[in-house]
Design a protein around this motif. Sequence first.
Motif, mmCIF file in Angstrom:
data_model
loop_
_atom_site.group_PDB
_atom_site.id
_atom_site.type_symbol
_atom_site.label_atom_id
_atom_site.label_comp_id
_atom_site.label_asym_id
_atom_site.label_seq_id
_atom_site.Cartn_x
_atom_site.Cartn_y
_atom_site.Cartn_z
ATOM 1 N N ILE A 68 4.317 25.999 30.131
ATOM 2 C CA ILE A 68 5.553 25.266 30.464
ATOM 3 C C ILE A 68 5.285 24.277 31.589
ATOM 4 C CG2 ILE A 68 7.889 25.476 31.392
ATOM 5 C CD1 ILE A 68 8.075 28.201 30.001
ATOM 6 N N LEU A 69 4.591 24.746 32.616
ATOM 7 C CA LEU A 69 4.289 23.868 33.757
ATOM 8 C C LEU A 69 3.394 22.708 33.331
ATOM 9 C CD1 LEU A 69 3.648 26.523 36.564
ATOM 10 C CD2 LEU A 69 5.675 25.097 36.248
ATOM 11 N N SER A 70 2.404 22.997 32.491
ATOM 12 C CA SER A 70 1.506 21.939 32.021
ATOM 13 C C SER A 70 2.265 20.886 31.225
ATOM 14 C CB SER A 70 0.394 22.542 31.152
ATOM 15 O OG SER A 70 -0.469 23.347 31.914
ATOM 16 N N GLU A 71 3.190 21.335 30.386
ATOM 17 C CA GLU A 71 3.935 20.425 29.526
ATOM 18 C C GLU A 71 4.932 19.585 30.305
ATOM 19 O OE1 GLU A 71 5.039 18.536 26.016
ATOM 20 O OE2 GLU A 71 3.355 19.895 26.388
ATOM 21 N N ILE A 72 5.621 20.194 31.265
ATOM 22 C CA ILE A 72 6.722 19.521 31.948
ATOM 23 C C ILE A 72 6.310 18.923 33.289
ATOM 24 C CG2 ILE A 72 9.044 19.835 32.916
ATOM 25 C CD1 ILE A 72 8.855 19.982 29.848
ATOM 26 N N TYR A 73 5.500 19.647 34.065
ATOM 27 C CA TYR A 73 5.164 19.200 35.415
ATOM 28 C C TYR A 73 3.763 18.593 35.526
ATOM 29 C CZ TYR A 73 9.338 21.703 36.953
ATOM 30 O OH TYR A 73 10.642 22.130 37.127
ATOM 31 N N GLY A 74 2.933 18.835 34.522
ATOM 32 C CA GLY A 74 1.610 18.235 34.530
ATOM 33 C C GLY A 74 0.507 19.175 34.990
ATOM 34 N N LYS A 75 -0.727 18.726 34.783
ATOM 35 C CA LYS A 75 -1.917 19.530 35.053
ATOM 36 C C LYS A 75 -2.038 19.907 36.526
ATOM 37 C CE LYS A 75 -6.931 19.347 34.358
ATOM 38 N NZ LYS A 75 -8.048 18.515 33.824
ATOM 39 N N LYS A 76 -1.759 18.975 37.415
ATOM 40 C CA LYS A 76 -1.919 19.227 38.854
ATOM 41 C C LYS A 76 -1.000 20.344 39.325
ATOM 42 C CE LYS A 76 -1.694 16.977 43.378
ATOM 43 N NZ LYS A 76 -1.423 15.702 44.112
ATOM 44 N N LYS A 77 0.260 20.302 38.923
ATOM 45 C CA LYS A 77 1.226 21.319 39.342
ATOM 46 C C LYS A 77 0.882 22.685 38.748
ATOM 47 C CE LYS A 77 4.114 19.112 41.999
ATOM 48 N NZ LYS A 77 4.320 19.519 43.415
ATOM 49 N N ALA A 78 0.393 22.695 37.522
ATOM 50 C CA ALA A 78 -0.012 23.963 36.900
ATOM 51 C C ALA A 78 -1.192 24.569 37.657
ATOM 52 C CB ALA A 78 -0.374 23.737 35.438
ATOM 53 N N ASN A 79 -2.158 23.735 38.036
ATOM 54 C CA ASN A 79 -3.308 24.224 38.792
ATOM 55 C C ASN A 79 -2.906 24.750 40.168
ATOM 56 O OD1 ASN A 79 -5.413 23.831 36.936
ATOM 57 N ND2 ASN A 79 -5.611 21.674 37.471
ATOM 58 N N GLN A 80 -1.900 24.138 40.781
ATOM 59 C CA GLN A 80 -1.438 24.602 42.088
ATOM 60 C C GLN A 80 -0.906 26.030 42.013
ATOM 61 O OE1 GLN A 80 1.405 21.640 43.338
ATOM 62 N NE2 GLN A 80 -0.147 20.310 44.228
ATOM 63 N N ILE A 141 -5.384 25.644 30.899
ATOM 64 C CA ILE A 141 -4.804 24.364 31.305
ATOM 65 C C ILE A 141 -5.619 23.192 30.757
ATOM 66 C CG2 ILE A 141 -4.296 22.877 33.295
ATOM 67 C CD1 ILE A 141 -3.653 25.505 34.835
ATOM 68 N N ARG A 142 -6.944 23.311 30.822
ATOM 69 C CA ARG A 142 -7.794 22.221 30.325
ATOM 70 C C ARG A 142 -7.652 22.044 28.810
ATOM 71 N NH1 ARG A 142 -11.776 19.931 33.317
ATOM 72 N NH2 ARG A 142 -12.029 20.676 35.465
ATOM 73 N N VAL A 143 -7.697 23.153 28.073
ATOM 74 C CA VAL A 143 -7.567 23.072 26.617
ATOM 75 C C VAL A 143 -6.187 22.545 26.236
ATOM 76 C CG1 VAL A 143 -7.521 24.420 24.470
ATOM 77 C CG2 VAL A 143 -9.270 24.878 26.184
ATOM 78 N N TYR A 144 -5.166 23.002 26.951
ATOM 79 C CA TYR A 144 -3.799 22.552 26.680
ATOM 80 C C TYR A 144 -3.705 21.032 26.818
ATOM 81 C CZ TYR A 144 1.306 22.574 26.680
ATOM 82 O OH TYR A 144 2.630 22.357 26.363
ATOM 83 N N HIS A 145 -4.227 20.498 27.916
ATOM 84 C CA HIS A 145 -4.120 19.055 28.133
ATOM 85 C C HIS A 145 -5.047 18.254 27.228
ATOM 86 C CE1 HIS A 145 -1.234 18.543 31.425
ATOM 87 N NE2 HIS A 145 -1.583 19.767 31.757
ATOM 88 N N PHE A 146 -6.154 18.864 26.795
ATOM 89 C CA PHE A 146 -7.007 18.198 25.815
ATOM 90 C C PHE A 146 -6.235 17.957 24.523
ATOM 91 C CE2 PHE A 146 -9.557 18.754 21.965
ATOM 92 C CZ PHE A 146 -10.414 17.665 22.068
ATOM 93 N N TRP A 147 -5.573 19.016 24.022
ATOM 94 C CA TRP A 147 -4.823 18.879 22.777
ATOM 95 C C TRP A 147 -3.568 18.034 22.965
ATOM 96 C CZ3 TRP A 147 -6.897 19.548 18.310
ATOM 97 C CH2 TRP A 147 -7.950 20.441 18.155
#
Length: 234
Positions: A68-80, A141-147
């Motif tokens: 959810i965080l990756s989709e809505i807030y982006g990779k940086k926020k998910a990693n935080q 997170i990486r695989v999610y943003h790759f796809w």
Amino acid sequence: MTENNKLLAQNIYLILASLFIASLVASNLIFQKFFYWYPFDLKIFDVKLFEISVGLLPYPITFLITDILSEIYGKKKANQVVIAGIFASLFSLLIIYVGKLAPATSWSSVNDATFNVVFGAAPLAVLASMLAYLFAQFVDIRVYHFWKAFTKGKHLWLRNNFSTFSSQFIDTLTVLLLLCSFEIIAWNKFLGLLISGVIFKILIAALDTPLLYIAVYLFRKKFNLQPGEEIQNI
């Protein structure tokens, strides 16, 4: 985005981060209890299918939240949030260690022996879980943003399931390798628990796909986001 919407987005982010950290820490503390909930007596390498740790129950929630965080807030926020989970795990480890050092009173309902049985393996579990969690969450997170980039923000189900399947396998494999190496779990249960854990997590990942779709739909509707668009600057 209006100031009210920005404040709402920040508050939702904090709530999701809190749920993520609580689920992670809880899974580390309760992992020693195993249960069996499958109705058929099917065994895989001397372990019943879905004979799994209760620590797995809250753990899939963490992967749903990072998606959810990756989709809505982006990779940086998910990693935080992932990094915050590391510090929370370390802090829980410190609390357990201090608790073990503090001697129980004669009238304490939980004596030192009981405390050590329940939490004695927790430091090793936290270490094993944290290492596995680091690998798995960053892979997720990486695989999610790759796809997400590959499909140009389309096919949400594909990136949700592909990222979770791969990360959950890495997580289960790493945790079991470490727990067996520390002799917390016998090696003869390794393959059975690995297969049971992976199958269980894949089923949960498939079941949480509708929840992800609902969450993403509500976010997009509330914050006027286009497919693939993320909330910025919060």
